[in-house]
Design an enzyme around this catalytic site. Structure first.
Site, mmCIF file in Angstrom:
data_model
loop_
_atom_site.group_PDB
_atom_site.id
_atom_site.type_symbol
_atom_site.label_atom_id
_atom_site.label_comp_id
_atom_site.label_asym_id
_atom_site.label_seq_id
_atom_site.Cartn_x
_atom_site.Cartn_y
_atom_site.Cartn_z
ATOM 1 N N ARG A 1 0.281 -8.947 13.742
ATOM 2 C CA ARG A 1 -0.427 -7.972 12.893
ATOM 3 C C ARG A 1 -1.281 -8.688 11.850
ATOM 4 O O ARG A 1 -2.387 -8.258 11.541
ATOM 5 C CB ARG A 1 0.577 -7.047 12.192
ATOM 6 C CG ARG A 1 1.280 -6.103 13.151
ATOM 7 C CD ARG A 1 2.401 -5.385 12.457
ATOM 8 N NE ARG A 1 1.921 -4.277 11.667
ATOM 9 C CZ ARG A 1 2.595 -3.727 10.658
ATOM 10 N NH1 ARG A 1 3.764 -4.197 10.309
ATOM 11 N NH2 ARG A 1 2.104 -2.721 10.002
ATOM 12 N N ARG B 1 -9.566 0.156 9.093
ATOM 13 C CA ARG B 1 -9.023 -1.161 9.391
ATOM 14 C C ARG B 1 -9.988 -1.992 10.204
ATOM 15 O O ARG B 1 -9.675 -3.122 10.542
ATOM 16 C CB ARG B 1 -7.733 -1.007 10.188
ATOM 17 C CG ARG B 1 -6.500 -1.364 9.340
ATOM 18 C CD ARG B 1 -5.351 -0.800 10.067
ATOM 19 N NE ARG B 1 -4.132 -1.483 9.992
ATOM 20 C CZ ARG B 1 -3.031 -0.878 9.527
ATOM 21 N NH1 ARG B 1 -3.093 0.307 8.985
ATOM 22 N NH2 ARG B 1 -1.883 -1.492 9.597
ATOM 23 N N LYS C 1 0.834 -1.212 0.000
ATOM 24 C CA LYS C 1 0.000 0.000 0.000
ATOM 25 C C LYS C 1 0.865 1.257 0.000
ATOM 26 O O LYS C 1 0.635 2.170 -0.774
ATOM 27 C CB LYS C 1 -0.926 0.029 1.225
ATOM 28 C CG LYS C 1 -1.880 -1.133 1.316
ATOM 29 C CD LYS C 1 -2.910 -0.935 2.418
ATOM 30 C CE LYS C 1 -2.322 -0.775 3.801
ATOM 31 N NZ LYS C 1 -1.659 -1.984 4.318
ATOM 32 N N ARG D 1 11.906 -1.584 11.804
ATOM 33 C CA ARG D 1 10.716 -1.116 12.514
ATOM 34 C C ARG D 1 10.266 -2.167 13.516
ATOM 35 O O ARG D 1 10.188 -3.343 13.189
ATOM 36 C CB ARG D 1 9.583 -0.880 11.514
ATOM 37 C CG ARG D 1 9.278 0.572 11.290
ATOM 38 C CD ARG D 1 8.337 0.756 10.125
ATOM 39 N NE ARG D 1 7.024 0.156 10.347
ATOM 40 C CZ ARG D 1 6.026 0.231 9.465
ATOM 41 N NH1 ARG D 1 6.205 0.863 8.331
ATOM 42 N NH2 ARG D 1 4.860 -0.310 9.715
ATOM 43 N N ARG E 1 12.632 -5.923 5.802
ATOM 44 C CA ARG E 1 12.554 -4.481 5.511
ATOM 45 C C ARG E 1 13.362 -3.671 6.524
ATOM 46 O O ARG E 1 13.365 -3.952 7.707
ATOM 47 C CB ARG E 1 11.083 -4.043 5.560
ATOM 48 C CG ARG E 1 10.856 -2.619 5.078
ATOM 49 C CD ARG E 1 9.451 -2.389 4.635
ATOM 50 N NE ARG E 1 8.471 -2.852 5.602
ATOM 51 C CZ ARG E 1 7.218 -3.159 5.285
ATOM 52 N NH1 ARG E 1 6.814 -3.069 4.045
ATOM 53 N NH2 ARG E 1 6.383 -3.547 6.228
HETATM 54 P P1 AMP Z 1 0.905 0.643 9.137
HETATM 55 O O1 AMP Z 1 2.163 1.372 8.831
HETATM 56 O O2 AMP Z 1 -0.269 1.145 8.339
HETATM 57 O O3 AMP Z 1 1.033 -0.836 9.044
HETATM 58 O O4 AMP Z 1 0.528 0.980 10.658
HETATM 59 C C1 AMP Z 1 1.412 0.696 11.725
HETATM 60 C C2 AMP Z 1 0.645 0.475 13.028
HETATM 61 O O5 AMP Z 1 -0.146 1.652 13.335
HETATM 62 C C3 AMP Z 1 -0.383 -0.653 12.982
HETATM 63 O O6 AMP Z 1 0.180 -1.901 13.275
HETATM 64 C C4 AMP Z 1 -1.368 -0.232 14.049
HETATM 65 O O7 AMP Z 1 -0.879 -0.481 15.351
HETATM 66 C C5 AMP Z 1 -1.418 1.272 13.863
HETATM 67 N N1 AMP Z 1 -2.471 1.671 12.887
HETATM 68 C C6 AMP Z 1 -2.296 2.206 11.640
HETATM 69 N N2 AMP Z 1 -3.474 2.453 11.039
HETATM 70 C C7 AMP Z 1 -4.428 2.065 11.932
HETATM 71 C C8 AMP Z 1 -5.844 2.039 11.912
HETATM 72 N N3 AMP Z 1 -6.550 2.464 10.837
HETATM 73 N N4 AMP Z 1 -6.492 1.562 13.006
HETATM 74 C C9 AMP Z 1 -5.821 1.127 14.092
HETATM 75 N N5 AMP Z 1 -4.481 1.096 14.185
HETATM 76 C C10 AMP Z 1 -3.788 1.570 13.119
#
Ligand code: AMP
Length: 213
Positions: A171, A88, A13, A160, A127
């Site tokens: 996740r 999400r 994404k 990360r 990564r």
């Molecule tokens: P991402 O980089 O989008 O994978 O987001 C990293 C982390 O941020 C995720 O594992 C969640 O803990 C949190 N996060 C990001 N977007 C959301 C969302 N829409 N709802 C809840 N937690 C989120």
């Protein structure tokens, strides 16, 4: 154009978002980036976010809806936007639908980038990123010139916290439980475009462009 980019963690994404945004002249709104910025800046909200992100758990809906709603009212979103990593959960999707309705807006499309779990684990655990230049690498697929060092800034690369293997597994389980119902949610609203996310970046970009045509 108002788009949602849906996909498991690591499905690409974040890679496809800038391409789509440039093509449609819209800003990308990544909740992951907004959350990481709050954590980095050690804001009150950031401290609460960290309790969840470090364990691979989703941040509570009310908190994330709040930061997205605030972001969507900014001027650059007038021409549209691309949401990356939001919604999400069904509750977040409902909150987004309500926000759009209250503002006389609607979504044009939800692009779902589909990638099997085993490929995602390999992508995430390899990564690395540089917090200074923002550049992302992969130990196997896109290594830096000097091991462990950013080509641009010369600073050490980081892994990360939420890309570490046990966190990735968590996740993905969170995704299956809470986010995967969104595929049917948007399918039933006739908004979903499902795209095969396995292949090179350009191949996936082309598939997305075709699906939006
Ligand atoms: P991402 O980089 O989008 O994978 O987001 C990293 C982390 O941020 C995720 O594992 C969640 O803990 C949190 N996060 C990001 N977007 C959301 C969302 N829409 N709802 C809840 N937690 C989120």
């Amino acid at each position: 154009m108002r788009l949602v980019l849906l996909g498991k963690p690591g499905s690409g994404k974040g890679t496809q978002a800038p391409v789509l945004c440039e093509k449609h002249a819209i800003p990308a709104i990544s909740t992951g980036d907004l959350i990481r910025a709050a954590i980095r800046n050690e804001t009150e909200l950031g401290k609460r976010f960290k309790e969840y992100t470090s364990k691979g758990e989703l941040v509570p809906d009310t908190l994330v809806v709040e930061i997205v709603a605030e972001r969507l009212t900014e001027n650059d979103c007038k021409s549209g936007f691309l949401l990356d990593g939001f919604p999400r959960t069904i509750a977040q999707a409902d909150a987004l639908a309500t926000w759009l309705q209250n503002n006389d807006l609607s979504l044009d499309c939800v692009v779902y980038i589909d990638v099997p779990n085993e490929i995602l684990v390999e992508r995430a655990t390899g990564r690395r990123f540089c917090s200074e230049s923002g550049k992302t690498y992969h130990l196997k697929f896109a290594p830096p010139k000097v091991e462990g060092i950013c080509d641009v800034s010369g600073k050490p690369l980081m892994h990360r916290e939420d890309d570490k293997e046990e966190v990735v597994a968590k996740r993905l389980a969170e995704y299956d439980e809470k986010t995967s119902p969104l595929v049917d949610y948007y399918k039933s609203r006739d908004l979903l475009k499902q795209v095969n996310g396995v292949g090179s970046m350009d191949e996936v970009t082309t598939r997305i462009a075709d699906s939006l045509r």
